[in-house]
Design a protein around this motif. Structure first.
Motif, PDB file in Angstrom:
ATOM      1  N   ASP A 211       0.838  -1.203   0.000  1.00 33.00           N
ATOM      2  CA  ASP A 211       0.000   0.000   0.000  1.00 33.00           C
ATOM      3  C   ASP A 211       0.873   1.254   0.000  1.00 33.00           C
ATOM      4  O   ASP A 211       0.586   2.222  -0.725  1.00 33.00           O
ATOM      5  CB  ASP A 211      -0.928   0.002   1.208  1.00 33.00           C
ATOM      6  CG  ASP A 211      -1.853   1.206   1.216  1.00 33.00           C
ATOM      7  OD1 ASP A 211      -2.671   1.329   0.286  1.00 33.00           O
ATOM      8  OD2 ASP A 211      -1.737   2.045   2.130  1.00 33.00           O
ATOM      9  N   LEU A 212       1.934   1.250   0.790  1.00 35.41           N
ATOM     10  CA  LEU A 212       2.834   2.399   0.828  1.00 35.41           C
ATOM     11  C   LEU A 212       3.548   2.579  -0.515  1.00 35.41           C
ATOM     12  O   LEU A 212       3.664   3.707  -1.017  1.00 35.41           O
ATOM     13  CB  LEU A 212       3.852   2.218   1.950  1.00 35.41           C
ATOM     14  CG  LEU A 212       3.303   2.272   3.380  1.00 35.41           C
ATOM     15  CD1 LEU A 212       4.353   1.811   4.387  1.00 35.41           C
ATOM     16  CD2 LEU A 212       2.828   3.677   3.725  1.00 35.41           C
ATOM     17  N   LEU A 213       4.012   1.477  -1.110  1.00 33.87           N
ATOM     18  CA  LEU A 213       4.666   1.566  -2.420  1.00 33.87           C
ATOM     19  C   LEU A 213       3.694   2.042  -3.498  1.00 33.87           C
ATOM     20  O   LEU A 213       4.069   2.794  -4.409  1.00 33.87           O
ATOM     21  CB  LEU A 213       5.255   0.210  -2.803  1.00 33.87           C
ATOM     22  CG  LEU A 213       6.503  -0.225  -2.043  1.00 33.87           C
ATOM     23  CD1 LEU A 213       6.860  -1.678  -2.374  1.00 33.87           C
ATOM     24  CD2 LEU A 213       7.681   0.690  -2.365  1.00 33.87           C
ATOM     25  N   GLN A 214       2.445   1.632  -3.373  1.00 39.16           N
ATOM     26  CA  GLN A 214       1.444   2.073  -4.339  1.00 39.16           C
ATOM     27  C   GLN A 214       1.240   3.578  -4.262  1.00 39.16           C
ATOM     28  O   GLN A 214       1.069   4.245  -5.283  1.00 39.16           O
ATOM     29  CB  GLN A 214       0.114   1.355  -4.090  1.00 39.16           C
ATOM     30  CG  GLN A 214      -0.962   1.714  -5.110  1.00 39.16           C
ATOM     31  CD  GLN A 214      -2.262   0.958  -4.872  1.00 39.16           C
ATOM     32  OE1 GLN A 214      -2.300  -0.020  -4.129  1.00 39.16           O
ATOM     33  NE2 GLN A 214      -3.324   1.414  -5.502  1.00 39.16           N
ATOM     34  N   ARG A 215       1.297   4.137  -3.046  1.00 32.99           N
ATOM     35  CA  ARG A 215       1.151   5.584  -2.904  1.00 32.99           C
ATOM     36  C   ARG A 215       2.327   6.314  -3.552  1.00 32.99           C
ATOM     37  O   ARG A 215       2.158   7.392  -4.139  1.00 32.99           O
ATOM     38  CB  ARG A 215       1.042   5.959  -1.421  1.00 32.99           C
ATOM     39  CG  ARG A 215      -0.260   5.548  -0.770  1.00 32.99           C
ATOM     40  CD  ARG A 215      -1.475   6.205  -1.457  1.00 32.99           C
ATOM     41  NE  ARG A 215      -1.418   7.657  -1.345  1.00 32.99           N
ATOM     42  CZ  ARG A 215      -1.597   8.492  -2.351  1.00 32.99           C
ATOM     43  NH1 ARG A 215      -1.852   8.030  -3.572  1.00 32.99           N
ATOM     44  NH2 ARG A 215      -1.539   9.792  -2.147  1.00 32.99           N
ATOM     45  N   VAL A 216       3.524   5.737  -3.438  1.00 30.52           N
ATOM     46  CA  VAL A 216       4.690   6.328  -4.096  1.00 30.52           C
ATOM     47  C   VAL A 216       4.495   6.325  -5.606  1.00 30.52           C
ATOM     48  O   VAL A 216       4.739   7.334  -6.287  1.00 30.52           O
ATOM     49  CB  VAL A 216       5.973   5.556  -3.710  1.00 30.52           C
ATOM     50  CG1 VAL A 216       7.145   5.974  -4.602  1.00 30.52           C
ATOM     51  CG2 VAL A 216       6.323   5.794  -2.248  1.00 30.52           C
ATOM     52  N   GLU A 217       4.030   5.208  -6.150  1.00 22.89           N
ATOM     53  CA  GLU A 217       3.830   5.103  -7.597  1.00 22.89           C
ATOM     54  C   GLU A 217       2.736   6.056  -8.079  1.00 22.89           C
ATOM     55  O   GLU A 217       2.885   6.715  -9.107  1.00 22.89           O
ATOM     56  CB  GLU A 217       3.489   3.658  -7.956  1.00 22.89           C
ATOM     57  CG  GLU A 217       4.651   2.689  -7.725  1.00 22.89           C
ATOM     58  CD  GLU A 217       4.257   1.231  -7.897  1.00 22.89           C
ATOM     59  OE1 GLU A 217       3.130   0.971  -8.366  1.00 22.89           O
ATOM     60  OE2 GLU A 217       5.079   0.349  -7.569  1.00 22.89           O
ATOM     61  N   GLU A 218       1.644   6.134  -7.324  1.00 17.87           N
ATOM     62  CA  GLU A 218       0.563   7.059  -7.689  1.00 17.87           C
ATOM     63  C   GLU A 218       1.045   8.502  -7.633  1.00 17.87           C
ATOM     64  O   GLU A 218       0.695   9.325  -8.491  1.00 17.87           O
ATOM     65  CB  GLU A 218      -0.624   6.860  -6.750  1.00 17.87           C
ATOM     66  CG  GLU A 218      -1.343   5.528  -6.927  1.00 17.87           C
ATOM     67  CD  GLU A 218      -2.366   5.269  -5.833  1.00 17.87           C
ATOM     68  OE1 GLU A 218      -3.134   4.298  -5.978  1.00 17.87           O
ATOM     69  OE2 GLU A 218      -2.388   6.031  -4.837  1.00 17.87           O
ATOM     70  N   GLY A 219       1.842   8.808  -6.609  1.00 15.38           N
ATOM     71  CA  GLY A 219       2.355  10.170  -6.485  1.00 15.38           C
ATOM     72  C   GLY A 219       3.250  10.547  -7.646  1.00 15.38           C
ATOM     73  O   GLY A 219       3.167  11.664  -8.174  1.00 15.38           O
ATOM     74  N   HIS A 220       4.092   9.607  -8.073  1.00 18.03           N
ATOM     75  CA  HIS A 220       4.975   9.893  -9.206  1.00 18.03           C
ATOM     76  C   HIS A 220       4.173  10.106 -10.487  1.00 18.03           C
ATOM     77  O   HIS A 220       4.459  11.026 -11.263  1.00 18.03           O
ATOM     78  CB  HIS A 220       5.968   8.754  -9.398  1.00 18.03           C
ATOM     79  CG  HIS A 220       6.746   8.869 -10.675  1.00 18.03           C
ATOM     80  ND1 HIS A 220       7.655   9.872 -10.903  1.00 18.03           N
ATOM     81  CD2 HIS A 220       6.722   8.108 -11.811  1.00 18.03           C
ATOM     82  CE1 HIS A 220       8.168   9.739 -12.117  1.00 18.03           C
ATOM     83  NE2 HIS A 220       7.623   8.678 -12.682  1.00 18.03           N
ATOM     84  N   LYS A 221       3.168   9.283 -10.707  1.00 22.15           N
ATOM     85  CA  LYS A 221       2.365   9.419 -11.929  1.00 22.15           C
ATOM     86  C   LYS A 221       1.658  10.763 -11.984  1.00 22.15           C
ATOM     87  O   LYS A 221       1.406  11.291 -13.067  1.00 22.15           O
ATOM     88  CB  LYS A 221       1.349   8.282 -12.001  1.00 22.15           C
ATOM     89  CG  LYS A 221       1.963   6.914 -12.282  1.00 22.15           C
ATOM     90  CD  LYS A 221       0.911   5.816 -12.267  1.00 22.15           C
ATOM     91  CE  LYS A 221       1.541   4.451 -12.500  1.00 22.15           C
ATOM     92  NZ  LYS A 221       0.522   3.353 -12.416  1.00 22.15           N
ATOM     93  N   GLY A 222       1.324  11.320 -10.845  1.00 20.40           N
ATOM     94  CA  GLY A 222       0.632  12.607 -10.823  1.00 20.40           C
ATOM     95  C   GLY A 222       1.537  13.791 -10.594  1.00 20.40           C
ATOM     96  O   GLY A 222       1.065  14.894 -10.327  1.00 20.40           O
ATOM     97  N   SER A 223       2.847  13.602 -10.717  1.00 20.27           N
ATOM     98  CA  SER A 223       3.778  14.687 -10.402  1.00 20.27           C
ATOM     99  C   SER A 223       3.920  15.658 -11.574  1.00 20.27           C
ATOM    100  O   SER A 223       3.507  15.379 -12.701  1.00 20.27           O
ATOM    101  CB  SER A 223       5.147  14.121 -10.020  1.00 20.27           C
ATOM    102  OG  SER A 223       5.745  13.478 -11.128  1.00 20.27           O
ATOM    103  N   PHE A 224       4.519  16.776 -11.288  1.00 18.28           N
ATOM    104  CA  PHE A 224       4.671  17.876 -12.240  1.00 18.28           C
ATOM    105  C   PHE A 224       6.159  18.212 -12.324  1.00 18.28           C
ATOM    106  O   PHE A 224       6.740  18.711 -11.361  1.00 18.28           O
ATOM    107  CB  PHE A 224       3.862  19.069 -11.729  1.00 18.28           C
ATOM    108  CG  PHE A 224       4.040  20.341 -12.514  1.00 18.28           C
ATOM    109  CD1 PHE A 224       3.467  20.480 -13.764  1.00 18.28           C
ATOM    110  CD2 PHE A 224       4.742  21.416 -11.977  1.00 18.28           C
ATOM    111  CE1 PHE A 224       3.607  21.668 -14.479  1.00 18.28           C
ATOM    112  CE2 PHE A 224       4.883  22.599 -12.672  1.00 18.28           C
ATOM    113  CZ  PHE A 224       4.321  22.729 -13.926  1.00 18.28           C
TER     114      PHE A 224
END
Length: 678
Positions: free
Chosen positions: A637-650
């Protein structure tokens, strides 16, 4: 109604060291949150086309935006403060691309709807172990003024920022996690002509600054000190971001005595800029000092202040800034409740170069015996002491004007203290691990507190253990001032929305009255922020040499996450994986490679593959990696948040070093740094 009494601690109960200061003193990211927070968008940008996405019409840049219709409509209650600011010549009508008149007033959420004065103090490179309330047994640390403010306020024990300067400053001014505004600490003026919105250092043009929000709410807004959030165009200056007056420098670290930074064609360029209340902006001529050499001694021997500069400490920059803050307070109309004060004060201290007046340096001569050859620890301690006295003078000025009892003061550092390279930065984050430019607690968990007479009596002297991010003050101040924090201009330009979560209920003690079952809470206290994504500008690049990601995460802009329950995940390998002692830096540290921040030379490296996990509420020193003790689904779950955060980064391309900045400095601004593009 809670008592609005003044702070009971007398800040000047001990005499100030220097009579000049006395003279002046006598001179009169969570997934859910309340209003002001928006979930993160998928805005992955590497150039203008990607940044804007697929659109049927061209970019709404400052030169092509259509003026909002309200500019020609009759004056309404929603634009009354904006009209007044324009009429009084404090901001231009076209401010913020014309979106100034598109802001929306809301009901202020302060005590009985009263708008407080707001004082934000953003200290530079302030080490955790260099603050008195974190180092009570260390006689080398002298911060009695700040200690007393903590005692009469709220100690924010888990206040986080980015791991270095410009991203934190861009985040605070825009209410965004750095992964949604700026992840880079570019040392020289840069530009990317293909991207007229985001192709510069600092904040994209089409994001609305905190100064603009507070000006629309009726505040008299002022910015003094270090800016480091952009310079390329007039939109990038503090005035362009809504501050009605400013005295500041643009870059990371000019010289405290000469105010110069970098050179053009061999000529040192002065980095000091001023905008007058209701007047013009431009080079701060005659405020800068003159020294016998462009590289004066740490105590400024032989330096002489400019005609308008600081004449108590011979042109020392932080004395100049503190004096300017006190002058603004002195001139403010404290009886005008419709136009309270918003002061954003960002001292140079305690960033390098380590420089301080000799009267302060001599106070700490006892450190010299165990210090580095360059006296880094002694000079840093002296600079912190100088800053502490300056804060005392500013708070006393507010009290003398009868404004303190209606003031909310927020103080934090822009990142942890620099401990790298044997301690050349002078700071100490003891007992936390790591320091500036790392995502260990010592790099991102910073000294912070809220104080002021506006705080209800029942929150004074308390410690808040919930998560707070530096960019949460954007929504907090907007709610206190009565303006909607939503950034419509950025929305229209398809830029990321704000991530700011209001802390109004925390600082006013309302978060313990009612519990929402869907919100995270510890005991009987609701914690508005549930998590925080930790950004990085891509490990092993020139700006991020202190970490290394495994192949799966190469190029990631998110390197970890912290949850409100204390779980903190880091991916990859990290330098500075060590702890300092109470007296750091010292004679032995200067020869150690343990605190090198470049992975190529660092000897103390933590390897996290696939991840390390710490519980920083139980283990704030990050000594025990519990990744193998947790269920696999928690790690996932924590790794998924990292991946989601990267995909939505600017992460737009900021371009390359732009020689036109030097041309403007030499030929347009007369030897001063300033905007070079329209």
């Amino acid at each position: 109604m809670p008592s609005m009494r003044l702070l009971s601690v007398l800040l000047f109960s001990t005499p100030l060291v220097n009579a000049n200061w006395q003279q002046r003193a006598d001179f009169g990211e969570g997934r859910k949150a309340r209003m002001g927070h928006h979930t993160q968008q998928n805005v992955l940008s590497s150039g203008l086309d990607q940044q804007l996405g697929q659109r049927d019409s061209p970019l709404s840049s400052p030169s092509t935006e259509s003026p909002p219709s309200s500019l020609s409509s009759p004056q309404s209650l929603h634009t009354i403060h904006a009209e007044a600011a324009v009429t009084d010549g404090l901001l231009p009508r076209e401010h913020n691309g014309g979106y100034f008149f598109q802001e929306q007033l809301v009901e202020p959420r302060g005590i009985d709807g009263r708008k407080p004065h707001l004082l934000f103090v953003l200290i530079d490179d302030f080490g955790w172990g260099n603050a008195g309330w974190h180092a009570k047994d260390n006689p080398e640390v002298l911060t009695p003024i700040m200690d007393s403010l903590v005692e009469e306020g709220i100690d924010l024990n888990r206040h986080y920022v980015y791991k270095y300067c410009s991203p934190t400053r861009s985040a605070i001014q825009t209410g965004r996690n750095p992964i949604h505004v700026n992840l880079q600490n570019l040392m020289h003026p840069s530009s990317n002509d293909r991207d007229p919105v985001s192709g510069f250092n600092g904040i994209p043009r089409n994001m609305t600054g905190l100064g603009t929000k507070m000006s629309f709410a009726g505040y008299r807004t002022h910015m003094i000190g270090k800016w480091d959030a952009g310079m390329a165009t007039p939109d990038h200056t503090p005035r362009g971001r809504g501050y009605m007056s400013s005295l500041h420098y643009f870059h990371q670290s000019n010289n405290y005595w000469t105010q110069t930074q970098h050179a053009c064609q061999g000529r040192p360029i002065v980095d000091l800029w001023r905008s007058e209340m209701g007047g013009n902006e431009g080079p701060a001529r005659e405020y800068n000092s003159v020294c016998p050499t462009n590289n004066p001694s740490p105590t400024g021997d032989g330096c002489k202040e400019g005609k308008k500069g600081d004449h108590w400490y011979h042109g020392y920059e932080d004395a100049l800034f503190a004096r300017e803050v006190m002058d603004v307070i002195e001139k403010h109309d404290e009886k005008d409740a419709e136009h309270p004060l918003f002061m954003f004060w960002s001292p140079h201290a305690v960033h390098t170069p380590l420089q301080v007046p000799s009267s302060y340096l001599n106070k700490f001569d006892h450190i010299k015996k165990t210090d580095t050859r360059g006296r880094h620890r002694q000079t840093y301690a002296a600079m912190v002491s100088f800053l502490d006295d300056a804060i005392g003078n500013v708070t006393k000025s507010l009290k003398d004007k009868g404004m303190w009892e209606d003031t909310v003061m927020v103080l934090c550092s822009d990142n942890g203290g620099p401990i790298y390279d044997g301690g050349i930065g002078g700071a100490n984050n003891y007992p936390l691990r790591g320091g500036k430019v790392s995502n260990f607690e010592g790099g991102i968990r910073v000294n912070a507190f809220v104080s002021g007479g506006y705080l209800p009596s029942h929150v004074r002297g308390t410690k808040y253990e919930g998560l707070v991010a530096g960019w949460d003050w954007y929504a907090t101040f907007a709610e206190l001032g009565g303006v909607d924090p939503v950034d419509k201009r950025a929305q229209d330009a398809k830029l990321p929305p704000i991530d700011s979560i209001s802390m109004v209920d925390v600082i006013l003690g309302r978060n313990s009255e009612q519990l929402d079952e869907e919100e995270e809470h510890r005991g009987s206290v609701v914690e508005p922020r549930r998590e925080l994504l930790l950004g990085t500008a891509g490990c092993e690049g020139w700006s991020e040499p202190g970490c290394r990601f495994p192949q799966k995460y190469k190029g990631y802009t998110v390197g970890g996450v912290i949850r409100s329950d204390g779980l903190k995940l880091l991916i990859g390998d990290h330098a500075q994986a060590q702890w300092t002692g109470p007296q750091y830096p010292n004679r032995t540290s200067q020869h150690s490679s343990c605190f090198k921040y470049d992975m190529k030379t660092a000897s103390c490296v933590l390897a996290c593959e696939p991840a390390c996990v710490f519980n920083v509420t139980e283990d704030p020193q990050e000594r025990r990696n519990i990744a193998n003790e947790l269920p696999a689904e928690v790690i996932q779950d924590l790794l998924q948040r990292v991946e989601e955060g990267h995909k939505g980064s600017f992460f737009p391309s900021r371009g390359k070093h732009d020689p036109r900045a030097c041309d403007a400095a030499l030929h347009k601004h007369g030897g001063f740094w300033g905007p070079w593009k329209i």
